[in-house]
Design a protein around this motif. Structure first.
Motif, mmCIF file in Angstrom:
data_model
loop_
_atom_site.group_PDB
_atom_site.id
_atom_site.type_symbol
_atom_site.label_atom_id
_atom_site.label_comp_id
_atom_site.label_asym_id
_atom_site.label_seq_id
_atom_site.Cartn_x
_atom_site.Cartn_y
_atom_site.Cartn_z
ATOM 1 N N TYR A 1 19.309 8.321 17.340
ATOM 2 C CA TYR A 1 20.899 9.188 17.056
ATOM 3 C C TYR A 1 21.272 9.931 18.640
ATOM 4 O O TYR A 1 20.563 10.533 18.466
ATOM 5 C CB TYR A 1 20.721 9.878 16.533
ATOM 6 C CG TYR A 1 21.945 11.014 15.360
ATOM 7 C CD1 TYR A 1 22.676 9.727 14.535
ATOM 8 C CD2 TYR A 1 22.491 12.077 15.372
ATOM 9 C CE1 TYR A 1 24.024 10.291 14.098
ATOM 10 C CE2 TYR A 1 22.882 13.107 15.154
ATOM 11 C CZ TYR A 1 23.432 11.954 14.074
ATOM 12 O OH TYR A 1 24.948 12.311 13.782
ATOM 13 N N GLN A 2 22.091 9.632 19.590
ATOM 14 C CA GLN A 2 22.764 10.088 20.873
ATOM 15 C C GLN A 2 23.148 11.096 20.388
ATOM 16 O O GLN A 2 24.428 10.930 20.335
ATOM 17 C CB GLN A 2 23.238 9.059 21.313
ATOM 18 C CG GLN A 2 22.219 7.440 21.409
ATOM 19 C CD GLN A 2 20.951 7.492 22.469
ATOM 20 O OE1 GLN A 2 20.538 8.684 23.070
ATOM 21 N NE2 GLN A 2 20.009 7.129 22.088
ATOM 22 N N ASP A 3 22.816 12.045 20.080
ATOM 23 C CA ASP A 3 23.827 13.995 20.341
ATOM 24 C C ASP A 3 23.878 14.598 21.804
ATOM 25 O O ASP A 3 22.696 14.462 22.421
ATOM 26 C CB ASP A 3 22.644 14.556 19.435
ATOM 27 C CG ASP A 3 23.777 15.778 18.868
ATOM 28 O OD1 ASP A 3 24.730 15.660 19.316
ATOM 29 O OD2 ASP A 3 22.567 17.053 18.476
ATOM 30 N N THR A 4 24.604 14.370 22.331
ATOM 31 C CA THR A 4 25.563 14.782 23.717
ATOM 32 C C THR A 4 25.737 16.744 23.462
ATOM 33 O O THR A 4 27.295 16.145 22.969
ATOM 34 C CB THR A 4 25.648 14.078 23.844
ATOM 35 O OG1 THR A 4 24.600 13.242 24.611
ATOM 36 C CG2 THR A 4 25.890 14.342 26.033
ATOM 37 N N GLU B 1 20.056 1.273 19.220
ATOM 38 C CA GLU B 1 18.994 0.391 18.996
ATOM 39 C C GLU B 1 17.611 0.948 19.637
ATOM 40 O O GLU B 1 16.452 1.259 19.259
ATOM 41 C CB GLU B 1 18.917 -0.948 19.405
ATOM 42 C CG GLU B 1 19.369 -2.090 17.839
ATOM 43 C CD GLU B 1 18.980 -3.714 17.978
ATOM 44 O OE1 GLU B 1 18.805 -3.522 19.601
ATOM 45 O OE2 GLU B 1 19.324 -3.962 17.665
ATOM 46 N N GLY B 2 17.772 1.794 20.970
ATOM 47 C CA GLY B 2 16.804 2.370 21.304
ATOM 48 C C GLY B 2 17.039 3.828 21.805
ATOM 49 O O GLY B 2 18.170 4.020 22.314
ATOM 50 N N PRO B 3 16.121 4.174 22.254
ATOM 51 C CA PRO B 3 16.036 5.815 23.201
ATOM 52 C C PRO B 3 17.365 5.214 24.091
ATOM 53 O O PRO B 3 17.972 6.600 24.115
ATOM 54 C CB PRO B 3 14.755 5.804 23.406
ATOM 55 C CG PRO B 3 13.687 4.668 24.038
ATOM 56 C CD PRO B 3 14.509 4.006 23.111
ATOM 57 N N LEU C 1 25.033 -0.819 20.673
ATOM 58 C CA LEU C 1 25.103 0.628 19.120
ATOM 59 C C LEU C 1 25.802 -0.444 18.361
ATOM 60 O O LEU C 1 26.625 -1.688 18.351
ATOM 61 C CB LEU C 1 26.942 0.714 20.828
ATOM 62 C CG LEU C 1 26.705 2.026 21.447
ATOM 63 C CD1 LEU C 1 27.594 2.062 22.564
ATOM 64 C CD2 LEU C 1 24.833 3.084 21.378
ATOM 65 N N GLU C 2 26.128 0.571 17.113
ATOM 66 C CA GLU C 2 27.147 0.016 16.443
ATOM 67 C C GLU C 2 27.935 -0.587 16.196
ATOM 68 O O GLU C 2 28.500 0.110 17.159
ATOM 69 C CB GLU C 2 26.540 0.926 14.858
ATOM 70 C CG GLU C 2 25.130 0.861 14.973
ATOM 71 C CD GLU C 2 24.404 -0.189 14.057
ATOM 72 O OE1 GLU C 2 24.481 -0.957 13.541
ATOM 73 O OE2 GLU C 2 23.180 -0.454 15.006
ATOM 74 N N GLU C 3 28.977 -0.665 15.593
ATOM 75 C CA GLU C 3 30.003 -1.006 15.391
ATOM 76 C C GLU C 3 31.143 0.214 15.030
ATOM 77 O O GLU C 3 30.855 1.130 13.716
ATOM 78 C CB GLU C 3 30.307 -2.257 14.732
ATOM 79 C CG GLU C 3 30.191 -2.509 13.489
ATOM 80 C CD GLU C 3 30.756 -3.679 12.232
ATOM 81 O OE1 GLU C 3 32.082 -4.251 13.418
ATOM 82 O OE2 GLU C 3 29.882 -3.890 11.384
ATOM 83 N N LEU C 4 32.409 0.185 15.251
ATOM 84 C CA LEU C 4 33.078 1.038 14.766
ATOM 85 C C LEU C 4 33.285 1.079 13.133
ATOM 86 O O LEU C 4 33.728 -0.118 12.642
ATOM 87 C CB LEU C 4 34.533 1.192 15.381
ATOM 88 C CG LEU C 4 35.859 2.044 14.419
ATOM 89 C CD1 LEU C 4 35.881 3.474 15.111
ATOM 90 C CD2 LEU C 4 37.493 1.651 14.819
ATOM 91 N N GLU C 5 33.116 2.195 12.908
ATOM 92 C CA GLU C 5 33.267 2.817 10.727
ATOM 93 C C GLU C 5 33.954 3.920 10.658
ATOM 94 O O GLU C 5 33.104 4.978 11.314
ATOM 95 C CB GLU C 5 31.814 2.096 10.781
ATOM 96 C CG GLU C 5 30.936 0.905 10.988
ATOM 97 C CD GLU C 5 29.904 0.565 11.043
ATOM 98 O OE1 GLU C 5 28.873 1.647 10.152
ATOM 99 O OE2 GLU C 5 29.073 -0.213 10.234
ATOM 100 N N LEU C 6 34.105 3.580 9.365
ATOM 101 C CA LEU C 6 35.169 5.234 9.204
ATOM 102 C C LEU C 6 33.447 5.448 7.961
ATOM 103 O O LEU C 6 33.155 4.667 7.227
ATOM 104 C CB LEU C 6 35.913 4.950 8.629
ATOM 105 C CG LEU C 6 36.888 4.614 9.484
ATOM 106 C CD1 LEU C 6 38.117 4.616 8.658
ATOM 107 C CD2 LEU C 6 37.006 5.463 11.187
ATOM 108 N N LEU C 7 33.992 6.764 7.627
ATOM 109 C CA LEU C 7 32.735 7.323 6.411
ATOM 110 C C LEU C 7 34.490 7.281 5.105
ATOM 111 O O LEU C 7 35.465 7.657 5.079
ATOM 112 C CB LEU C 7 32.690 8.787 6.276
ATOM 113 C CG LEU C 7 31.681 9.244 5.074
ATOM 114 C CD1 LEU C 7 30.793 8.679 4.467
ATOM 115 C CD2 LEU C 7 31.805 10.656 4.901
ATOM 116 N N MET C 8 33.793 6.668 3.555
ATOM 117 C CA MET C 8 34.620 6.470 3.051
ATOM 118 C C MET C 8 33.997 7.005 2.167
ATOM 119 O O MET C 8 33.076 7.437 1.085
ATOM 120 C CB MET C 8 35.418 4.990 2.408
ATOM 121 C CG MET C 8 35.795 5.122 0.912
ATOM 122 S SD MET C 8 37.669 5.377 1.386
ATOM 123 C CE MET C 8 38.118 3.999 2.697
ATOM 124 N N ALA C 9 34.556 8.591 1.748
ATOM 125 C CA ALA C 9 34.850 9.107 0.624
ATOM 126 C C ALA C 9 36.295 9.838 -0.246
ATOM 127 O O ALA C 9 37.267 10.098 -0.053
ATOM 128 C CB ALA C 9 34.468 10.846 0.910
#
Length: 166
Positions: A51-54, A90-92, A98-106
């Motif tokens: 999880y790349q957190d900048t 996938e790696g550090p 990278l994963e593809e563009l996605e949205l959170l559906m709630a």
């Protein structure tokens, strides 16, 4: 949209009707109902990802958007609200796949008339908007759909970025 709702309703009915044995909500009957639930054996999966957190630099993936007047004095940053869009890789290395563009559906579908009046279904999960057909989990419900689980499929028949029509 009507087709999605109908598919969701039919599938959910099949799943939820098996779970709805007690609906009057009295504590004793509810406890007995919960004890009778068939507990399936859980499947365990082990996942490795990064999880790349900048928080700083030219293009931070996380930024502060609000804070309380006491946030800077708090040892726990109480009152701080961050918004983030952190890449999952996938790696550090930030340049790994990278994963593809996605949205959170709630979403909550609340039934206000008919047989299921007062009941609801809750959908919460990944919506891969550029896939032709998406699958999202039903994570619960209320009333006739208490403890519902399953999935809903969605398809976008028209996507026009100029007009904003979906």
């Amino acid at each position: 949209m009507a087709k999605i709702a109908l598919v969701l309703l039919l599938f959910s009915l099949g799943m939820a009707m098996q779970l709805v044995l007690c609906t009057n909500g009295e504590p004793k009957e509810l406890d007995e109902w919960i004890q009778k639930l068939n507990q399936a054996k859980l499947k365990v999966s082990r996942l490795n990802f990064y999880y790349q957190d900048t928080h700083s630099g030219k293009n931070p993936s996380a930024v502060a958007v609000a804070e309380a007047s006491t946030t800077n004095k708090s040892p726990t940053s109480f009152g701080l609200v961050n918004i983030f869009d952190n890449p999952l890789t996938e790696g550090p290395e930030p340049t790994s796949k990278l994963e593809e563009l996605e949205l959170l559906m709630a979403m909550n579908f609340v039934f206000t008339t008919g047989k299921f009046n007062g009941s609801s279904l809750t959908i919460l999960g990944r919506n891969a908007v550029f896939h032709p057909i998406r699958e999202m989990p039903i994570v619960g419900g209320t009333g006739a759909f208490r403890l519902a689980r399953g999935f809903v499929t969605a398809k976008t028949p028209v996507l026009n970025f100029t007009s904003g029509m979906l």
